[in-house]
Design an enzyme around this catalytic site. Structure first.
Site: not given
Ligand code: ADP
Ligand code: MG
Length: 902
Positions: A331, A638, A642
């Site tokens: 990310d 997170d 996901d």
């Protein structure tokens, strides 16, 4: 308080339940009643099933083929009145059992501490304040807030909800998340139909809720279903399993050989006792007793080293896999960048402004063309006010410095509005919030309705990504009036900001007469108020880690919901893409990703380094495509959405700080600091662990081979044993402890992150290693046998000759240890002093050999004898030579390599 333990909460009105529990929907419980309830109900934790007692754990260690053999040997030797042998063999049994026992206890402790680290937190209202507490401290009657991603901390009756969806698969087996409501249900509805309840251990996948705790700990549904209690993670990985299988096969082969030896011996008319002892010696010598222990210890040390560098391993197998990771998908926001947002630019009323000041301290000014404004104009006021109101974060002052509570993106907007002179109290009073639709990544916007108290007018404020907001704007705000919107000039500004790496938020408003946010209201006729662009600087340590990882042959991919240009620019700053990289080749946006086929995607992922504006659901396709290319993928995440990608990835990495419970549950590893650097560290540790295991194996197996060969040769040729069984046990135990185990503390060569990742399909024992083991094993045989016979022919006693043989074995192992310290590099180029433990081990080993040879006590037990100085010199020279033998073998290898490749 017995009356508060019940079953049918779903059939009562929530108001009734709140009264019954003497709680309050807005103020929660008071501290006094919390105390009483804590005393009555205890902690909100499942009482775990009882652990095996230490005694049982100890005795279980005896259940092991090797131990049975040793026990048998000990019994037979006792029967033959060989008391010393019997005693020592029994001693070895005890040592083995103790080591196994300690390992088990340590593993247990490691798992316990992991459990501790992984508890949930709960947001509750107590004494009229919203606070976050450890879920074990919840009591019945507590008012708890839930939001998407949270794990339900206790059984609750819902009071207020907004689009609440809960994954209850662990209780009901229903794999789809279910929508909840707050109406009452008939008393006999089954668990899955009690839509107004949520149950401990389930996950909120969408929306929010407020509820009252009706059951905790073992009174919860989860508590009732005892078998759902998490089973302890076994200390097992593909590698340990492989090694266990290998050891088992080896054990049988060796037992067969031992039996064969016994038969040959007896046929050759040797005494049965003597051949039996020889067979025992063979078995004991050839079985690598230290191997399983070394593997577990190496892995355990890896886990704790990783934990000290902020990577908490949830599944032991991850330690191994980490070493072979070839692609890391990370990310952007918060992992590669600091997630400390500061608004630096504003665009409104067709004009651009800059904002000064750093971080969350609300000190700074608004500038236009470099000049400070005396006061904010109408346009600025509107866009900054909207940014403040459409917001869930707030500014907090802690020990003299400012911080924000909540989402940093929103925190930045709070700070910018204060810099313009907006006052928090005034805004909250004159524009109280009527409704809110919180930000979700896959929606890319957030909206609120606020009531302007002065004229009782409701206003919808909306903020989010430029694509979503511009789509619904028909007007723009220009000096107090709304004009038809000029989207072109706005887009130009967006691109300018994004190309500088800024995160751009578009803000708009619309008048309404509704009290609730309705989908249909969010479709058009918004008035565009302006843009706020914020900087989220890269983490400097992450930049370094990216470079190191790339040097280690690992491909880094950035995944973000942010704008493509913003992401591309940050990727450049971090060297994830090269400076001259082409945008079209390196960036793929979510919309295009949706359109292309799986096959096309598999081709594309070879060059794409940045995935922008992707929804979390799309991460799964990215992982699939990479894996189709044969990559070993580590993926961070997170949010709730996901989780599928985290499960699919070879290493799923959840954020410990900002991550949801759902993501953590799906992961193999948790980053406690959310920092990309910690991933790179973990990969490095993973490589070290694997290397150390191979080093240990390369070191230990030749000895077993050498000892096995010596005994076999002696018996087949009908000669006297050059080493006694007892002496073999001595060699194996002492070298494993003083020498082999020290390899576990090797901290990796400098170039460990300069070579390509290990291909998981390469066998543990490569051809080179097997050859090396053969060479060393045979050298041990020749050296010990040769010296043994040489001593006998010089008229020395058999005890003297055997003492030489034992010392040769030990010292060859000692010097050979340095060959194994680094597998890729010549021993003459390695830093032999880098591992203090290993040097200490060498000293201890030498001292214990001196004791073995020169003390009466040891001479009595092991039938050893003092050696002359000249003999010692011969032993050392011959043992030292093993280093050259291995080097010569390596040299020949490299010559053959060159010839075959040219
Ligand atoms: P990232 O993967 O970088 O965290 P997000 O999915 O959080 O990206 O954000 C995607 C886009 O949504 C951002 O570019 C921004 O325009 C918008 N956005 C982010 N946070 C918020 C928020 N709290 N409120 C409204 N819009 C937001
Ligand atoms: Mg985000």
């Amino acid at each position: 308080m017995q009356h508060l333990i019940g079953e049918n909460w779903h059939s009562l009105e929530s108001q009734k339940i709140v009264e019954l529990f003497e709680s309050d929907v807005t103020d929660g419980l008071g501290s006094l009643s919390i105390k009483h309830r804590e005393e009555f109900f205890g902690k909100n934790a499942l009482k775990e099933k009882k652990q095996d007692s230490y005694l049982k754990k100890f005795f279980i260690q005896f259940h092991n083929a090797l131990i049975y053999i040793l026990l048998g040997a000990s019994a037979v030797t006792a029967f033959l009145h060989e008391w010393v042998d019997s005693g020592v063999i029994f001693g070895v049994v005890i040592i083995n059992v103790i080591i196994g026992f300690m390992q088990e206890v340590k593993a247990q402790e490691a798992i316990e501490s992991l459990k501790q680290m992984m508890h949930t937190e709960a947001v509750v209202i107590r004494d009229s304040k919203k606070i976050t507490i450890d879920s074990v401290d919840l009591v019945p009657g507590d008012i708890v807030m839930l939001e998407s991603g949270s794990k339900v901390p206790a059984d609750m009756r819902l009071i207020e909800i907004r689009d609440l969806k809960v994954d209850e698969s662990m209780l009901t087996g229903e794999s789809l998340a279910v929508f909840k409501n707050i109406s009452t249900h008939s008393e006999n509805s089954i668990l899955g139909d009690r839509k107004n309840m949520t149950y401990s251990g389930t996950f909120v996948t969408y929306g929010r809720a407020k509820g009252i705790v009706v059951a905790t700990s073992n009174h919860t549904e989860l508590g009732k279903i005892a078998h759902l209690i998490e089973n302890t993670t076994a200390m097992q990985t593909p590698l340990t399993k492989k090694i266990a299988e290998f050891s088992k096969i080896l054990l049988y082969v060796i037992l067969a050989l031992a039996a064969f030896t016994f038969i040959v011996g007896v046929l050759r008319d040797k005494s049965a006792v003597e051949t039996f002892m020889a067979s025992v010696a063979l078995a004991v010598g050839a079985i690598p007793e230290g191997l399983p222990a070394a593997v577990t210890i190496t892995l355990a040390i890896g886990v704790s080293r990783m934990a000290s560098k902020n990577a908490i391993i949830r599944k032991l197998a991850a330690v191994e896999t980490l070493g072979s990771v070839t692609t890391i998908c990370s990310d952007k926001t918060g992992t590669l960048t600091q997630n400390k947002m500061t608004v630096t630019n504003i665009f409104c009323g067709n004009e651009s402004y800059e904002v000064t000041g750093n971080g969350y301290e609300p000190k700074g000014h608004i500038l236009k063309n470099g000049e400070q404004l005396a006061s904010c104009n109408n346009n600025l006021n509107e866009v900054l006010k909207a940014g403040y109101l459409c917001n869930e974060s707030y500014l907090v002052r802690k020990d003299g410095h400012y911080d924000i509570s909540g989402d940093p993106t929103e925190g930045a907007l709070i700070v910018s509005s204060i810099k313009c002179g907006w006052d928090e109290h005034r805004l909250n009073k004159s524009y109280p919030r009527v409704d809110i639709l919180p930000f979700e990544s896959d929606r890319q916007f957030m909206a609120t309705i606020n009531k302007y108290v002065k004229n009782n007018q409701n206003i919808i404020y909306i903020k989010g990504s430029i694509e979503v907001i511009l789509e619904i704007c028909d007007f723009e705000f220009l000096n107090g009036e709304s004009k038809v919107i000029d989207k072109k000039s706005i887009m130009k500004k967006v691109e300018e900001y994004a190309s500088d790496g800024l995160r751009v938020l578009a803000i708009a408003e619309k008048l309404t007469d509704k009290e609730k946010i309705e989908e249909s209201e969010l479709e058009n006729e918004f008035i565009f108020l302006g843009l706020q662009a914020m900087m989220d600087p890269p983490r400097p340590e992450a930049i370094k880690a990216v470079q190191e990882s790339k040097g280690a042959g690992i491909n880094i991919i950035m995944i973000t919901g942010d704008h493509a240009l913003t992401a591309f620019s940050i990727a450049k700053m971090m060297y994830i893409v090269d400076n001259d990289a082409k945008f079209e080749e390196s960036v793929l946006v979510g919309n295009d990703l949706m359109k292309i086929s799986d096959d096309e995607l598999i081709k594309k992922v070879a060059t794409v380094k940045v995935f922008a504006r992707v929804e979390p659901e799309q991460k799964l396709r990215i992982v699939d495509a990479l894996q189709a290319r044969g990559e070993i993928v580590a993926m961070t995440g997170d949010g709730v959405n996901d989780a599928p990608a985290l499960k699919q990835a070879d290493i799923g990495i959840a954020m410990g700080y900002g991550g949801t419970e759902v993501a953590k549950e799906a992961s193999d590893m948790i980053l406690s600091d959310d920092n990309f650097r910690s991933i790179a560290h973990a990969v490095k540790e993973g490589r070290i662990v694997f290397d150390n295991l191979i080093k240990f194996i390369t070191w230990t197996l030749p000895t077993n081979l050498g000892e096995g060969l010596v005994i076999m040769v002696a018996i087949v040729l009908g000669l006297t044993l050059p080493i006694l069984p007892l002496q073999i046990l001595w060699i194996n135990m002492s070298t494993a402890i003083f020498l082999g185990l020290m390899l576990v503390f090797e901290s990796g060569e400098g170039y460990i992150m300069k070579r390509a990742p290990r291909n998981p399909n390469t066998p543990i024992l490569t051809k080179e290693i097997i050859h090396q083991m053969l060479v060393v094993g045979v050298y041990m045989l020749v050296a010990s046998y040769g010296m043994f016979n040489y001593a006998l022919s010089n008229g020395h006693s058999i005890e003297y000759a055997r003492t030489i043989a034992v010392n040769i074995f030990v010292f060859i192992e000692l010097f050979y240890l340095f060959n194994c310290k680094e597998l890729q590099r010549s021993v003459f180029r390695t830093n032999v002093f880098s591992n203090k433990f290993l040097l200490l081990g060498v000293v201890l080993m030498t001292l214990s050999q001196i004791a073995f040879t020169h003390t009466d006590f040891m001479n009595d037990i092991f039938k050893s004898e003092s050696l002359d100085l000249s003999t010692w010199i011969e032993i050392i020279v011959i043992s030292f030579s093993v280093m050259f033998v291995v080097e010569i073998k390596r040299y020949i290898d490299s010559v053959i390599d060159k010839r075959s490749s040219s």
